[in-house]
Design an enzyme around this catalytic site. Structure first.
Site: not given
Ligand code: KE4
Length: 427
Positions: A143, A238, A266
């Site tokens: 993701y 990523d 994060k």
């Molecule tokens: P954000 O847009 O949520 O800050 O980041 C997206 C993202 C990009 N790349 C990786 C590897 C990620 O894990 C994420 C976001 N992770 C999820 C949980 N695995 C965020 C939690 C959510 O969507 O509420």
């Protein structure tokens, strides 16, 4: 769930779609009403009635130093007294960029964003702008945020172009994204043979966390790097989850593999909204205003996020040696959980990479999305609720990563193991 919590959720649903501001928080994968949080401190999180839980979600990763770390809170307080956003450059942004460049050798220049999604979206646009090519590839189960070109499901055949992963994404967009099986070199090689000349970029979670934890197989990332370098395909790591989680730098530092671009998020914001993209200067200089690849953000490099993130990263820099202690704590936790399940006659497959892990409710092995999806999600849901009852907060989905922080104590670990025994007894 408490009446107070039920009221909070009912009220939220009146004004917020689904009652939550991000889908996974709604607990649809484990059923029941999501717990509303009142506060958090260290390794603990508290619900509206003040019940304490040991937290292994850590806001999906950022809280590696534990919640409400005193030095981070005071940095935010201090920064806020000078204002919360200027829309103009600040030296804190330069300090953050310099710290990232010094910590991760493949990164020569940085651009800050306000989320991991924006970082990944920018990386894709930059790779297309730099190479002049259109097609991108990702791996099923990874993701990279919710930009259209990233929400794509694998096509029928391994090397057929993608299909929309969500309503609202045009087929035309999906047609420009390939989704390949993770850890599968044969499919990767075939895809590059067929599409290599049009492939602008391949984006990968170097250690996958979004199908549950799935580490890269030996040779997978090294071959990916070799194949992309040969075909002038931009390799994007990523590291939104893995950045500064296992060492003071990216997991790429440990793997000794240099991608062309890296996405971060994060941890570098210590829980405030942040993302970053970094990489080789010759690519980064194509970003506006120097170059023509447009990218922007009102709150990119926000002073509060920069000062919180800088404080966290400097603490992690001091703690370099302690990363090993957190890994060992996680290793002990996972091996004891495995033993408890075995004693109770349950079969689980625990994937762990340093301080992040997932308990898959199946025999295993789990090495890609297809194998991860063989898990018994109903049994996972019962375990999730059983652990919650015992005061342990796990991710409300089988397909997420759990994290141990620098704030988790040996007592937390032993309480978690006791909770596991009781949860299984009642399951
Ligand atoms: P954000 O847009 O949520 O800050 O980041 C997206 C993202 C990009 N790349 C990786 C590897 C990620 O894990 C994420 C976001 N992770 C999820 C949980 N695995 C965020 C939690 C959510 O969507 O509420």
């Amino acid at each position: 769930m408490s009446k107070k919590n039920d009221r909070a959720f009912a009220n939220a649903k009146k004004f917020i779609s689904g009652g939550v501001n991000s889908p996974v928080r709604a607990w649809h994968a484990v059923s029941g009403s999501p717990i509303f949080v009142q506060k958090a401190k260290g390794s603990k999180i508290y619900d509206l009635s003040g019940k304490e839980y040991i937290d292994y979600v850590l806001s999906w990763g950022p809280m590696i130093l534990g919640h409400a770390h005193p030095k981070i809170i005071s940095a935010i307080r201090q920064s806020a007294t000078s204002g919360t956003s200027f829309g103009a450059p600040t030296e804190a942004e330069t300090e953050m960029a310099q710290l990232i460049c010094e910590a991760i050798p493949s990164i020569e220049q940085v651009r800050m964003t306000s989320s991991g999604t924006e970082a990944a979206m920018t990386a894709i646009r930059l790779a297309r702008g730099f190479t002049g090519k259109k097609i991108i590839a990702k791996f099923s189960g990874c993701y990279h945020g919710h930009a259209d070109s990233m929400l794509i499901k694998a096509g029928s055949g391994v090397t057929t172009l993608g299909i929309p992963g969500s309503p609202g994404i045009p087929e035309e967009t999906a047609q420009l994204t390939l989704s390949l099986p993770y850890n599968d070199l044969e499919s990767l090689q075939k895809a590059i043979e067929i599409h290599g000349a049009q492939l602008a970029a391949i984006i990968v979670e170097p250690v996958a966390g979004n199908m549950g934890v799935v580490p890269p197989r030996d040779g997978f990332l090294k071959t990916l790097r070799e194949l992309t370098a040969k075909e002038n395909i931009i390799l994007i790591f990523d590291e939104v989850i893995t950045g500064f989680r296992f060492t003071f730098g990216g997991v790429q530092n440990l793997l000794k593999i240099k991608p062309d671009l890296t996405c971060l998020g994060k941890i570098i914001g210590a829980g405030l909204p942040v993302g970053a993209i970094g990489g080789r200067k010759e690519i980064m200089r194509h970003l506006a205003p120097l170059g023509d690849v447009y990218q922007a953000g009102t709150l990119s490099g926000n002073p509060l996020a920069m000062n919180a993130g800088l404080t966290a990263l400097k603490l992690l820099k001091e703690k370099k040696a302690d990363f090993k202690a957190v890994d060992e704590k996680t290793e002990y936790l996972c091996s004891e959980i495995q033993n408890i399940f075995k004693e109770k006659g349950f079969c689980v497959c625990i994937n762990r990479y340093h301080s992040m892990f997932t308990i898959f409710f199946q025999e295993g092995p789990v090495f890609d999305l297809a194998t991860a999806q063989k898990s018994d999600t109903k049994m996972f849901a019962r375990f999730f609720h059983g652990m919650l009852k015992q005061g342990v907060w796990l991710a409300p989905s089988q397909f997420e990563a759990l994290f141990v922080s620098f704030a988790h104590t040996n007592k937390d670990i032993s309480c978690t193991l006791d909770a596991c025994k009781l949860a299984l007894k009642n399951i």
